[in-house]
Design a protein around this motif. Structure first.
Motif, PDB file in Angstrom:
ATOM      1  N   VAL A 205       4.730  11.721   3.337  1.00  0.00           N
ATOM      2  CA  VAL A 205       4.097  10.826   4.317  1.00  0.00           C
ATOM      3  C   VAL A 205       4.292   9.367   3.894  1.00  0.00           C
ATOM      4  N   PHE A 206       4.024   9.066   2.641  1.00  0.00           N
ATOM      5  CA  PHE A 206       4.220   7.690   2.156  1.00  0.00           C
ATOM      6  C   PHE A 206       5.700   7.319   2.164  1.00  0.00           C
ATOM      7  N   PHE A 207       6.548   8.269   1.815  1.00  0.00           N
ATOM      8  CA  PHE A 207       7.998   8.053   1.792  1.00  0.00           C
ATOM      9  C   PHE A 207       8.503   7.583   3.155  1.00  0.00           C
ATOM     10  N   GLU A 208       7.997   8.200   4.213  1.00  0.00           N
ATOM     11  CA  GLU A 208       8.410   7.824   5.562  1.00  0.00           C
ATOM     12  C   GLU A 208       7.646   6.602   6.069  1.00  0.00           C
TER      13      GLU A 208
ATOM     14  N   VAL B 201      12.503  19.278   5.775  1.00  0.00           N
ATOM     15  CA  VAL B 201      12.863  20.697   5.860  1.00  0.00           C
ATOM     16  C   VAL B 201      12.567  21.390   4.532  1.00  0.00           C
ATOM     17  N   SER B 202      12.934  20.746   3.436  1.00  0.00           N
ATOM     18  CA  SER B 202      12.683  21.337   2.124  1.00  0.00           C
ATOM     19  C   SER B 202      11.186  21.411   1.816  1.00  0.00           C
ATOM     20  N   VAL B 203      10.443  20.362   2.205  1.00  0.00           N
ATOM     21  CA  VAL B 203       8.995  20.353   1.965  1.00  0.00           C
ATOM     22  C   VAL B 203       8.327  21.512   2.720  1.00  0.00           C
TER      23      VAL B 203
ATOM     24  N   THR C 114       0.501  13.061  -5.801  1.00  0.00           N
ATOM     25  CA  THR C 114       0.784  14.285  -6.550  1.00  0.00           C
ATOM     26  C   THR C 114       0.741  15.512  -5.648  1.00  0.00           C
ATOM     27  N   ASP C 115       0.686  15.293  -4.353  1.00  0.00           N
ATOM     28  CA  ASP C 115       0.870  16.331  -3.344  1.00  0.00           C
ATOM     29  C   ASP C 115       2.196  16.023  -2.671  1.00  0.00           C
ATOM     30  N   VAL C 116       3.107  16.988  -2.621  1.00  0.00           N
ATOM     31  CA  VAL C 116       4.464  16.727  -2.138  1.00  0.00           C
ATOM     32  C   VAL C 116       4.460  16.313  -0.667  1.00  0.00           C
ATOM     33  N   PHE C 117       3.570  16.892   0.129  1.00  0.00           N
ATOM     34  CA  PHE C 117       3.504  16.507   1.540  1.00  0.00           C
ATOM     35  C   PHE C 117       2.988  15.078   1.667  1.00  0.00           C
TER      36      PHE C 117
ATOM     37  N   ALA D 254       0.823  -1.203   0.000  1.00  0.00           N
ATOM     38  CA  ALA D 254       0.000   0.000   0.000  1.00  0.00           C
ATOM     39  C   ALA D 254       0.861   1.258   0.000  1.00  0.00           C
ATOM     40  N   MET D 255       1.936   1.244   0.809  1.00  0.00           N
ATOM     41  CA  MET D 255       2.815   2.410   0.875  1.00  0.00           C
ATOM     42  C   MET D 255       3.547   2.627  -0.448  1.00  0.00           C
ATOM     43  N   MET D 256       3.948   1.537  -1.104  1.00  0.00           N
ATOM     44  CA  MET D 256       4.651   1.666  -2.381  1.00  0.00           C
ATOM     45  C   MET D 256       3.748   2.273  -3.444  1.00  0.00           C
ATOM     46  N   ILE D 257       2.515   1.814  -3.509  1.00  0.00           N
ATOM     47  CA  ILE D 257       1.579   2.388  -4.483  1.00  0.00           C
ATOM     48  C   ILE D 257       1.340   3.859  -4.170  1.00  0.00           C
ATOM     49  N   GLY D 258       1.183   4.176  -2.893  1.00  0.00           N
ATOM     50  CA  GLY D 258       0.927   5.552  -2.497  1.00  0.00           C
ATOM     51  C   GLY D 258       2.049   6.499  -2.851  1.00  0.00           C
ATOM     52  N   VAL D 259       3.303   6.063  -2.665  1.00  0.00           N
ATOM     53  CA  VAL D 259       4.420   6.966  -2.898  1.00  0.00           C
ATOM     54  C   VAL D 259       4.585   7.281  -4.383  1.00  0.00           C
TER      55      VAL D 259
END
Length: 525
Positions: A150-153, A191-193, A143-146, A134-139
């Motif tokens: 969230v999925f990245f982490e 920090v960049s986000v 199309t929202d960077v935030f 589920a996380m892999m599909i989400g990341v």
């Protein structure tokens, strides 16, 4: 049907499956495996149906959904898939049911890496695999960077518990090292986000929303001060370089590979690491095009170092899983090289390489896992003459290995050739040095095959069984895909190319014209 929430459903379905598996009685181990396999197959079917509806001549992002999530902070539940994201989602959903089937005994008390008993139950292992899906599909769909962050982490959580609970004798060390490296990169990206939010704020009078936003399409057209853009680029790039991984932030991967169950490694190296290179192509280049061009010489140098360094270390390995991990460091160098060559052939080849590497390395890890289960050892010296007692296993290892060295006729060859030709058109020296990696790949693959499969059968493998029906069912689809895409990659390239062209347009790069020296009379001097 255009309003059908394909991507949300693809994320929700494996999460429901993970919950269903987790709620089963601990003693119902076989049922937990069956439920996990059923849900993973359902996700695969749904994703393939969705992919069949993708219009290569239509909008860049399709199957889009945009809903407010945290309105006060400008955060949306925004999903969509362009050609690159779609191919990576399809890669993920094809590999997961194969991993579930290949991992049928990985979490058993008698299983585990090198015979090390797992800390947690069988059902937890398969629930974690579905949650990771589920996380892999989400990341890839965010199309929202935030939301992407969230999925990245969130991906770290199931991987940490899989390594730490079902890995080898040094699993705790490997799991913590993986987590610390990933959290460091995630912190820099966060920090960049956050920094992007005030930069994107525009009053309604100027056509803005009155507050900041994290929507990719809004940020894509954002004009940022060049110095600020360089810092933002570095925050994203370092996080993606760790995830990829690239030299010098690659050291978590060999340790994680040595201690992880082989099945889960297919997802960690075959899919999760692609988040790094996908992020470079999607966010580093398109959000900060000027900074990307500024950083290109250093990135190309790091990519070339990764190619050669990873290949040389692979040659010297004595552990099968560490060897395959170092080959991936080398291969990711090729992918990054193609991305930052900023040519159509280079970036299309890099995007195709992400998919091809997932299947190629997935096949290698699966076969290596089957070998380790039989011998209870990952040391190359503990094998020898396997082809005499298990010819199907040896043949599968050979095909997977030949795909790893990019043999013509197998899928990685096409993508590696495109990366090198695309890079050579603009950066000849890095391309020439990177080509040495092809020679080194032949050394580490063929030498490993000779040591493990060739020669007389050693005492420890004389009773080794060949691949079972279940194991053949696992590797057959991957081998078929590797061969099919080796001869006919055009359908995948047709999906990828429109997105690549938009990326190149954003960074204001055009393919270099061919350089041909012709004398005034039309003859070559």
């Amino acid at each position: 049907m255009n309003d059908f929430p394909w991507l949300s459903l693809l994320i929700a379905l494996p999460l429901v499956g993970a919950l269903a598996v987790a709620l089963l009685p601990t003693a119902r181990e076989k049922l937990a495996k069956q439920v996990a396999l059923a849900f993973s197959l359902a996700v695969t079917v749904l994703a393939l149906v969705m992919a069949a509806r993708f219009d290569t001549g239509g909008d860049r992002f399709q199957f889009t959904e945009t809903h407010w999530w945290i309105k006060e902070f400008g955060v949306h539940w925004a999903l969509g898939a362009d050609g690159v994201a779609l191919t990576l989602i399809v890669l993920s959903v094809i590999l997961v049911p194969l991993v579930v089937l290949a991992s049928w005994t990985d979490a058993d008390r008698s299983g585990g890496v090198d015979g090390t008993p797992p800390k947690r139950s069988v059902k937890t292992y398969f629930a974690l695999l579905l949650a990771l899906e589920a996380m892999m599909i989400g990341v890839f769909a965010a199309t929202d960077v935030f939301l992407f962050y969230v999925f990245f982490e969130a991906m770290l959580v199931p991987v940490y518990f899989i390594i730490g609970s079902y890995g080898g004798p040094q699993r705790s060390y490997a799991a913590v090292k993986f987590l610390l490296y990933s959290l460091l990169g995630g912190l820099l990206m966060l920090v960049s986000v956050i920094w992007l939010y005030p930069l994107s704020a525009k009053p309604p009078a100027e056509g803005g929303l009155g507050h900041g936003t994290f929507l990719f399409e809004e940020l894509r057209g954002l004009h940022v001060d060049p110095t600020t853009a360089k810092w933002l680029f570095l925050g994203f790039f370092i996080a993606f370089a760790i995830k990829a991984p690239m030299v010098p932030v690659h050291t978590w991967l060999p340790d994680a590979a040595a201690q992880s169950p082989a099945g889960s490694l297919v997802l960690v190296v075959g899919v999760l690491d692609k988040v790094g290179t996908y992020g470079m192509l999607r966010f580093c280049l398109e959000l900060f095009p000027g900074a990307a061009k500024w950083a290109t010489p250093v990135v190309l140098a790091l990519a070339v170092v990764s190619i050669i360094y990873g290949a040389v270390l692979a040659i010297g390995q004595v552990d099968l899983k560490r060897l395959v991990a170092y080959t991936s460091v080398s291969h990711f160098g090729f992918i990054v090289l193609g991305i930052f060559a900023m040519t159509t052939a280079g970036q299309s080849g890099a995007a195709l390489y992400m998919v091809n590497h997932g299947f190629s390395t997935g096949a290698l890890f699966l076969v290596v896992g089957f070998m380790i289960v039989r011998r209870r050892s990952a040391r190359i010296s503990d094998f020898g003459g396997v082809q005499k007692v298990a010819p199907v296993l040896a043949g599968t290892f050979l095909i997977a290995g030949l795909s790893g060295l990019s043999l013509p006729g197998l899928s990685p060859f096409v993508s590696e050739f495109m990366v090198l030709t695309g890079t050579f058109g603009r950066y000849r020296v890095p391309a020439a040095i990177a080509a040495v990696g092809i020679v080194l790949a032949a050394i580490y693959i063929l030498w490993t095959y000779q040591r493990t499969m060739g020669g007389p059968a050693v005492e420890s493998v004389r009773a080794m069984p060949d691949l079972s029906a279940r194991e053949k069912l696992v590797v057959a689809p991957i081998i078929a895909i590797i061969v099919a895409m080796g001869f006919f990659p055009q359908p995948v390239l047709d999906v990828i190319n429109p997105s690549v062209k938009q990326t190149l347009a954003r960074v204001d790069r055009q393919d270099p014209a061919p350089k041909i020296n012709v004398a005034e009379n039309g003859a070559r001097p």
